[in-house]
Design an enzyme around this catalytic site. Sequence first.
Site, PDB file in Angstrom:
ATOM      1  N   SER A 119      12.121 -13.229 -71.165  1.00  0.00           N
ATOM      2  CA  SER A 119      12.848 -13.815 -69.680  1.00  0.00           C
ATOM      3  C   SER A 119      13.893 -14.816 -69.674  1.00  0.00           C
ATOM      4  CB  SER A 119      11.759 -13.815 -68.651  1.00  0.00           C
ATOM      5  OG  SER A 119      10.813 -14.908 -68.968  1.00  0.00           O
ATOM      6  N   GLU A 161       8.235 -23.345 -57.778  1.00  0.00           N
ATOM      7  CA  GLU A 161       8.110 -24.490 -58.860  1.00  0.00           C
ATOM      8  C   GLU A 161       7.908 -23.929 -60.152  1.00  0.00           C
ATOM      9  OE1 GLU A 161       5.242 -27.682 -57.731  1.00  0.00           O
ATOM     10  OE2 GLU A 161       6.541 -28.174 -56.101  1.00  0.00           O
ATOM     11  N   HIS A 198      11.685 -20.867 -66.147  1.00  0.00           N
ATOM     12  CA  HIS A 198      12.871 -20.014 -66.069  1.00  0.00           C
ATOM     13  C   HIS A 198      13.854 -20.714 -65.393  1.00  0.00           C
ATOM     14  CE1 HIS A 198       9.393 -16.990 -65.866  1.00  0.00           C
ATOM     15  NE2 HIS A 198      10.254 -16.588 -66.726  1.00  0.00           N
TER      16      HIS A 198
END
Length: 232
Positions: free
Chosen positions: A14, A191, A195
Amino acid sequence: MMKKPIQVFLAGDSTVSDCPPHEAPMAGWGQVFGQLFSEGVLVRNHAKGGASTNSFVEEGRLQAIAEHITQGDYLLIQFGHNDQKPRGTKPYSTFQQFLTLFADTAREKGAHPVFVTSVQRRRFDENGRIEHTLGEYPDAMKALAKELDVPVIDLLAKTKVLYEAYGPEESKRLFVWFQPNEHPNYPDGIEDNTHFSEKGAMEVAKLVAEGIEELGLPLKDHLVSREGKEHV
């Protein structure tokens, strides 16, 4: 006859992948990477959230790359975050075995594999230094790169320097950090220390480009600066 564009395939998790609009401004560095190249380069981002080296292969994602990668193309390979998990791999055995498969797949097609160590997570110690959270995976990748003669971009080291330069507070802007009701996609706030925001994704993409230049890969000749001028 038009010259065939150079394809740059990205395999990763990701932190590399294209993120869907409902997660904006979350973005992987692969999502903005194409902006750093001139027109003759096409970035093919096959990275997927949650992917480890083994899941990427088992889901047929490496095979999909193999079907389209050709002579002179590149395959950038960044894994580690999810290989750490129980369903993942072991650094000096299965992780290296799967990475070898990625490198071999590219080379069999006349393409260039490039290993990329995992991005650091935003975890600071009390002295404002980034704590290492990726275990032995980056070192295992670098050791294998040497063994297979695959160039490697040490994005782990580069992101550590980047985050520390911003510091514990300002570095939040590189990630998806919002107070409740600050962003419509994150009404409860968020938070996230893994990412990237679009800003963070571009900063990290630039570090990958810097790595390409440092390695002297021919791909460097196709890099442009963010202002759209050729790199000197």
